[in-house]
Structure formats: structure tokens, C-alpha cells
Design a protein around this motif. Structure first.
Motif, PDB file in Angstrom:
ATOM      1  N   ILE A   1      29.552  20.955  37.934  1.00  0.00           N
ATOM      2  CA  ILE A   1      30.319  19.901  37.281  1.00  0.00           C
ATOM      3  C   ILE A   1      31.172  20.560  36.201  1.00  0.00           C
ATOM      4  CG2 ILE A   1      30.205  17.798  35.913  1.00  0.00           C
ATOM      5  CD1 ILE A   1      27.548  17.191  37.286  1.00  0.00           C
ATOM      6  N   ALA A   2      32.473  20.398  36.342  1.00  0.00           N
ATOM      7  CA  ALA A   2      33.413  21.089  35.448  1.00  0.00           C
ATOM      8  C   ALA A   2      34.057  20.083  34.504  1.00  0.00           C
ATOM      9  CB  ALA A   2      34.475  21.813  36.269  1.00  0.00           C
ATOM     10  N   SER A   3      33.710  20.161  33.254  1.00  0.00           N
ATOM     11  CA  SER A   3      34.338  19.322  32.230  1.00  0.00           C
ATOM     12  C   SER A   3      35.430  20.154  31.577  1.00  0.00           C
ATOM     13  CB  SER A   3      33.298  18.887  31.191  1.00  0.00           C
ATOM     14  OG  SER A   3      32.258  18.157  31.806  1.00  0.00           O
ATOM     15  N   LEU A   4      36.653  19.971  32.069  1.00  0.00           N
ATOM     16  CA  LEU A   4      37.798  20.742  31.604  1.00  0.00           C
ATOM     17  C   LEU A   4      38.833  19.780  31.045  1.00  0.00           C
ATOM     18  CD1 LEU A   4      38.046  23.055  34.739  1.00  0.00           C
ATOM     19  CD2 LEU A   4      37.029  23.639  32.528  1.00  0.00           C
ATOM     20  N   ARG A   5      39.302  20.055  29.846  1.00  0.00           N
ATOM     21  CA  ARG A   5      40.218  19.127  29.187  1.00  0.00           C
ATOM     22  C   ARG A   5      41.462  18.880  30.029  1.00  0.00           C
ATOM     23  NH1 ARG A   5      40.881  21.768  23.439  1.00  0.00           N
ATOM     24  NH2 ARG A   5      40.646  23.592  24.766  1.00  0.00           N
ATOM     25  N   THR A   6      41.959  19.956  30.631  1.00  0.00           N
ATOM     26  CA  THR A   6      43.144  19.826  31.475  1.00  0.00           C
ATOM     27  C   THR A   6      42.802  20.395  32.844  1.00  0.00           C
ATOM     28  OG1 THR A   6      44.490  20.169  29.509  1.00  0.00           O
ATOM     29  CG2 THR A   6      45.609  20.232  31.629  1.00  0.00           C
ATOM     30  N   TRP A   7      42.390  19.527  33.728  1.00  0.00           N
ATOM     31  CA  TRP A   7      41.897  19.934  35.049  1.00  0.00           C
ATOM     32  C   TRP A   7      42.936  20.759  35.804  1.00  0.00           C
ATOM     33  CZ3 TRP A   7      37.500  20.253  37.585  1.00  0.00           C
ATOM     34  CH2 TRP A   7      37.479  20.282  38.985  1.00  0.00           C
ATOM     35  N   ASP A   8      44.217  20.365  35.703  1.00  0.00           N
ATOM     36  CA  ASP A   8      45.274  21.017  36.472  1.00  0.00           C
ATOM     37  C   ASP A   8      45.609  22.416  35.969  1.00  0.00           C
ATOM     38  OD1 ASP A   8      47.192  17.992  37.152  1.00  0.00           O
ATOM     39  OD2 ASP A   8      45.433  18.860  38.122  1.00  0.00           O
ATOM     40  N   ASN A   9      45.042  22.825  34.877  1.00  0.00           N
ATOM     41  CA  ASN A   9      45.314  24.160  34.340  1.00  0.00           C
ATOM     42  C   ASN A   9      44.491  25.260  34.996  1.00  0.00           C
ATOM     43  OD1 ASN A   9      47.132  23.091  32.590  1.00  0.00           O
ATOM     44  ND2 ASN A   9      46.018  23.579  30.721  1.00  0.00           N
ATOM     45  N   TYR A  10      43.590  24.887  35.910  1.00  0.00           N
ATOM     46  CA  TYR A  10      42.655  25.878  36.426  1.00  0.00           C
ATOM     47  C   TYR A  10      42.492  25.809  37.942  1.00  0.00           C
ATOM     48  CZ  TYR A  10      41.190  25.842  31.534  1.00  0.00           C
ATOM     49  OH  TYR A  10      41.165  25.899  30.171  1.00  0.00           O
ATOM     50  N   ASN A  11      42.234  26.959  38.511  1.00  0.00           N
ATOM     51  CA  ASN A  11      41.573  27.046  39.803  1.00  0.00           C
ATOM     52  C   ASN A  11      40.086  27.254  39.503  1.00  0.00           C
ATOM     53  OD1 ASN A  11      44.008  26.873  41.332  1.00  0.00           O
ATOM     54  ND2 ASN A  11      44.394  29.040  40.869  1.00  0.00           N
ATOM     55  N   LEU A  12      39.240  27.254  40.531  1.00  0.00           N
ATOM     56  CA  LEU A  12      37.795  27.382  40.310  1.00  0.00           C
ATOM     57  C   LEU A  12      37.192  28.401  41.270  1.00  0.00           C
ATOM     58  CD1 LEU A  12      36.846  23.615  39.907  1.00  0.00           C
ATOM     59  CD2 LEU A  12      36.940  25.328  38.099  1.00  0.00           C
ATOM     60  N   GLY A  13      36.076  28.982  40.842  1.00  0.00           N
ATOM     61  CA  GLY A  13      35.464  29.984  41.705  1.00  0.00           C
ATOM     62  C   GLY A  13      33.972  30.133  41.450  1.00  0.00           C
ATOM     63  N   TRP A  14      33.334  30.910  42.320  1.00  0.00           N
ATOM     64  CA  TRP A  14      31.932  31.270  42.206  1.00  0.00           C
ATOM     65  C   TRP A  14      31.815  32.792  42.132  1.00  0.00           C
ATOM     66  CZ3 TRP A  14      28.102  27.807  41.470  1.00  0.00           C
ATOM     67  CH2 TRP A  14      28.329  26.471  41.832  1.00  0.00           C
ATOM     68  N   PHE A  15      30.930  33.223  41.262  1.00  0.00           N
ATOM     69  CA  PHE A  15      30.589  34.635  41.117  1.00  0.00           C
ATOM     70  C   PHE A  15      29.069  34.733  41.101  1.00  0.00           C
ATOM     71  CE2 PHE A  15      34.719  36.493  39.788  1.00  0.00           C
ATOM     72  CZ  PHE A  15      35.446  35.323  39.638  1.00  0.00           C
TER      73      PHE A  15
END
Length: 119
Positions: A23-37
């Protein structure tokens, strides 16, 4: 404040499946891509998979290609990692990360969830 929380890890046998959630609580969702490490014992953190914020682009490490699937639910702001045909070498702490749109480098991390694959 940016906040990512993983869940879904556990102890499974070789060949089993797991689905991780973030669950990603990001202020500006469109500013990021997402990944797994992941952090495997005795190894440096390594890239597993990444996805564009639209879901249109995905990338995988060779070691997980054809076994793992990354996906995103924009409405729920949740990232997933479906892991099939798990192997002992997949044992690690899995972290989700918010990635810069340009360059895809990680800027925010979750605390991680432990995945152990053992017979």
C-alpha cells in the motif's frame, strides 16, 4: 509524508506461490513508478521487478522472469507481486519502492516483508 507498507510474506515450500502487496501512500501518485527489490542473506539488495504508474510498462530481473508478475491498482494505490514456482533462492526480505519517473531510481522504501522458501 511518503509511506509504503508491504504484506503477504511467509514461509512456503518450493513450487508454492505467494502474492505480496504494497500500500503506497504517496502525496503525488503520478510522480512515481513503483518496483520491488529484495535483500537475500549475504547479498546486496537486488532489483526484482518494476512497473510504470500507468501499468503499461513492466520490467523483470532475469531470475524471476516468467515466474513473477508485477501489477498495480491505481484506484487502491496498491502494488502487487505475484510469485509462482518459488525457489529456495527466492528467500529474501522483499521491499517495495517508489521510483523516479525519469531514470526509475528508488527514492522511497517500505520496511519489507520476509519470504522464506524451504522444504
Amino acid at each position: 509524508q511518503e509511506h509504503l507498507v508491504e504484506s503477504g510474506g511467509g514461509l512456503v515450500k518450493p513450487g508454492d506461490s505467494l502474492r505480496l502487496s504494497c500500500i503506497a501512500s504517496l502525496r503525488t501518485w503520478d510522480n512515481y513508478n513503483l518496483g520491488w527489490f529484495r535483500d537475500a542473506p549475504g547479498k546486496e539488495r537486488e532489483f526484482v521487478a518494476a512497473i510504470s504508474r500507468s501499468g503499461g510498462q513492466t520490467f523483470y530481473a532475469d531470475s524471476v522472469k516468467d515466474r513473477f508478475t508485477i501489477s498495480i491498482d491505481n484506484a487502491e494505490r496498491t502494488l502487487y507481486l505475484q510469485m509462482n514456482s518459488l525457489k529456495p533462492e527466492d528467500t529474501a526480505v522483499y521491499h517495495c519502492a517508489a521510483l523516479r519517473v525519469e531514470g526509475w531510481s528508488p527514492v522511497h522504501w517500505g520496511q519489507g516483508t520476509q519470504v522464506t522458501v524451504s522444504s
